[in-house]
Scaffold this motif. Structure first.
Motif, PDB file in Angstrom:
ATOM      1  N   UNK A  42      61.016 -26.406  41.366  1.00 21.45           N
ATOM      2  CA  UNK A  42      61.447 -26.108  42.972  1.00 21.45           C
ATOM      3  C   UNK A  42      60.187 -26.522  43.823  1.00 21.45           C
ATOM      4  N   UNK A  43      60.608 -26.773  45.190  1.00 27.81           N
ATOM      5  CA  UNK A  43      59.705 -27.536  45.987  1.00 27.81           C
ATOM      6  C   UNK A  43      58.453 -26.750  46.023  1.00 27.81           C
ATOM      7  N   UNK A  44      58.348 -25.283  46.019  1.00 30.31           N
ATOM      8  CA  UNK A  44      56.931 -24.767  45.729  1.00 30.31           C
ATOM      9  C   UNK A  44      56.259 -25.105  44.814  1.00 30.31           C
ATOM     10  N   UNK A  45      56.933 -25.066  43.560  1.00 28.58           N
ATOM     11  CA  UNK A  45      56.299 -25.688  42.275  1.00 28.58           C
ATOM     12  C   UNK A  45      55.648 -27.078  42.324  1.00 28.58           C
ATOM     13  N   UNK A  46      56.652 -27.939  42.809  1.00 30.76           N
ATOM     14  CA  UNK A  46      56.085 -29.411  42.979  1.00 30.76           C
ATOM     15  C   UNK A  46      54.770 -29.440  43.845  1.00 30.76           C
ATOM     16  N   UNK A  47      54.895 -28.531  44.985  1.00 33.73           N
ATOM     17  CA  UNK A  47      53.716 -28.600  45.907  1.00 33.73           C
ATOM     18  C   UNK A  47      52.383 -28.094  45.197  1.00 33.73           C
ATOM     19  N   UNK A  48      52.594 -27.005  44.310  1.00 36.09           N
ATOM     20  CA  UNK A  48      51.584 -26.509  43.339  1.00 36.09           C
ATOM     21  C   UNK A  48      50.972 -27.495  42.570  1.00 36.09           C
ATOM     22  N   UNK A  49      51.932 -28.254  41.833  1.00 35.24           N
ATOM     23  CA  UNK A  49      51.598 -29.149  40.926  1.00 35.24           C
ATOM     24  C   UNK A  49      50.904 -30.458  41.607  1.00 35.24           C
ATOM     25  N   UNK A  50      51.581 -30.876  42.621  1.00 37.13           N
ATOM     26  CA  UNK A  50      50.783 -31.839  43.266  1.00 37.13           C
ATOM     27  C   UNK A  50      49.073 -31.584  43.746  1.00 37.13           C
ATOM     28  N   UNK A  51      49.225 -30.326  44.328  1.00 38.60           N
ATOM     29  CA  UNK A  51      47.780 -30.261  44.898  1.00 38.60           C
ATOM     30  C   UNK A  51      46.876 -29.952  43.478  1.00 38.60           C
ATOM     31  N   UNK A  52      47.208 -29.555  42.479  1.00 33.19           N
ATOM     32  CA  UNK A  52      46.501 -29.528  41.202  1.00 33.19           C
ATOM     33  C   UNK A  52      46.060 -30.802  40.612  1.00 33.19           C
ATOM     34  N   UNK A  53      47.219 -31.861  41.020  1.00 36.65           N
ATOM     35  CA  UNK A  53      46.728 -33.335  40.367  1.00 36.65           C
ATOM     36  C   UNK A  53      46.101 -34.016  41.270  1.00 36.65           C
ATOM     37  N   UNK A  54      45.861 -33.639  42.598  1.00 36.21           N
ATOM     38  CA  UNK A  54      45.349 -34.435  43.471  1.00 36.21           C
ATOM     39  C   UNK A  54      44.078 -33.856  44.127  1.00 36.21           C
ATOM     40  N   UNK A  55      43.652 -32.881  43.358  1.00 32.51           N
ATOM     41  CA  UNK A  55      42.607 -32.010  43.604  1.00 32.51           C
ATOM     42  C   UNK A  55      41.239 -32.717  43.679  1.00 32.51           C
ATOM     43  N   UNK A  56      41.118 -33.892  42.705  1.00 31.27           N
ATOM     44  CA  UNK A  56      39.946 -34.788  42.693  1.00 31.27           C
ATOM     45  C   UNK A  56      39.641 -35.523  44.169  1.00 31.27           C
ATOM     46  N   UNK A  57      40.890 -35.730  44.905  1.00 28.56           N
ATOM     47  CA  UNK A  57      40.876 -36.429  46.242  1.00 28.56           C
ATOM     48  C   UNK A  57      40.419 -35.428  47.280  1.00 28.56           C
ATOM     49  N   UNK A  58      39.429 -35.435  48.148  1.00 31.11           N
ATOM     50  CA  UNK A  58      39.260 -34.548  49.208  1.00 31.11           C
ATOM     51  C   UNK A  58      39.774 -35.110  50.370  1.00 31.11           C
ATOM     52  N   UNK A  59      40.699 -36.465  50.447  1.00 27.80           N
ATOM     53  CA  UNK A  59      41.262 -36.620  51.666  1.00 27.80           C
ATOM     54  C   UNK A  59      42.753 -36.672  51.593  1.00 27.80           C
ATOM     55  N   UNK A  60      43.185 -36.116  50.486  1.00 27.83           N
ATOM     56  CA  UNK A  60      44.621 -35.948  50.281  1.00 27.83           C
ATOM     57  C   UNK A  60      45.328 -34.485  50.371  1.00 27.83           C
ATOM     58  N   UNK A  61      46.401 -34.493  51.118  1.00 24.21           N
ATOM     59  CA  UNK A  61      46.963 -33.208  51.289  1.00 24.21           C
ATOM     60  C   UNK A  61      48.399 -33.128  50.971  1.00 24.21           C
ATOM     61  N   UNK A  62      49.061 -32.216  50.951  1.00 22.89           N
ATOM     62  CA  UNK A  62      50.360 -32.222  50.269  1.00 22.89           C
ATOM     63  C   UNK A  62      51.120 -31.207  51.204  1.00 22.89           C
ATOM     64  N   UNK A  63      52.524 -31.847  51.703  1.00 21.78           N
ATOM     65  CA  UNK A  63      53.261 -30.990  52.500  1.00 21.78           C
ATOM     66  C   UNK A  63      54.823 -31.154  52.174  1.00 21.78           C
TER      67      UNK A  63
END
Length: 155
Positions: A42-63
């Motif tokens: 789902x879109x919500x799952x993809x957003x959650x997955x991307x937030x976890x995958x990009x957590x090392x980058x402090x200048x990346x956000x997901x929408x």
């Protein structure tokens, strides 16, 4: 802006995001809501997955967004779309999109050549490999691979 469906995110996607994060003060990953397609996640799952995958980058956000990418870029204050290119066939399609985007709104497109390690990689291929019992662990973060296996075993 790094747009896509990310169903699921791959190491190729993350390579482009990581490289873009070194070039720009902020990188927005825009997850397209395509109501004519049903994704594996789902879109919500993809957003959650991307937030976890990009957590090392402090200048990346997901929408997430629907509609025209250029409208989303304008609403987010993004002046540049970053796209990874795997092959010449990607360029043909992406060039048309880039020309339309600049014509519609002045949003520029930056093409980044994909790391050769990921030049063949796509979300569809990863899903097929896992669906048929193959090991895709080299192509997605570990937690994404685990979620893929769990989801595809349900089907």
């Amino acid at each position: 802006m790094c747009p896509g469906s990310f169903d699921p995110v791959t190491n190729g996607h993350l390579d482009i995001v990581g490289r873009a994060s070194r070039l720009f003060d902020e990188v927005i990953i825009g997850v397209l809501i395509n109501q004519s397609k049903t994704g594996l996640f789902t879109i919500e799952e993809r957003l959650d997955i991307l937030r976890e995958a990009t957590a090392p980058y402090d200048n990346v956000r997901v929408a997430s967004f629907h509609g025209l990418l250029v409208d989303f870029c304008k609403a987010q204050g993004a002046a540049v779309v970053v796209k990874g290119l795997r092959a010449v066939s990607d360029f043909d399609y992406e060039l048309q999109m880039a020309q339309m985007n600049i014509g519609l709104s002045g949003v520029e497109t930056l093409f980044m050549p994909t790391n050769p390690l990921y030049s063949f990689l796509s979300s569809s291929l990863v899903k097929d490999v896992v669906k048929w019992g193959g090991d895709a662990s080299a192509y997605v973060p570990d937690f994404v691979g685990e979620r893929l296996v769990a989801r595809l075993k349900q089907d």
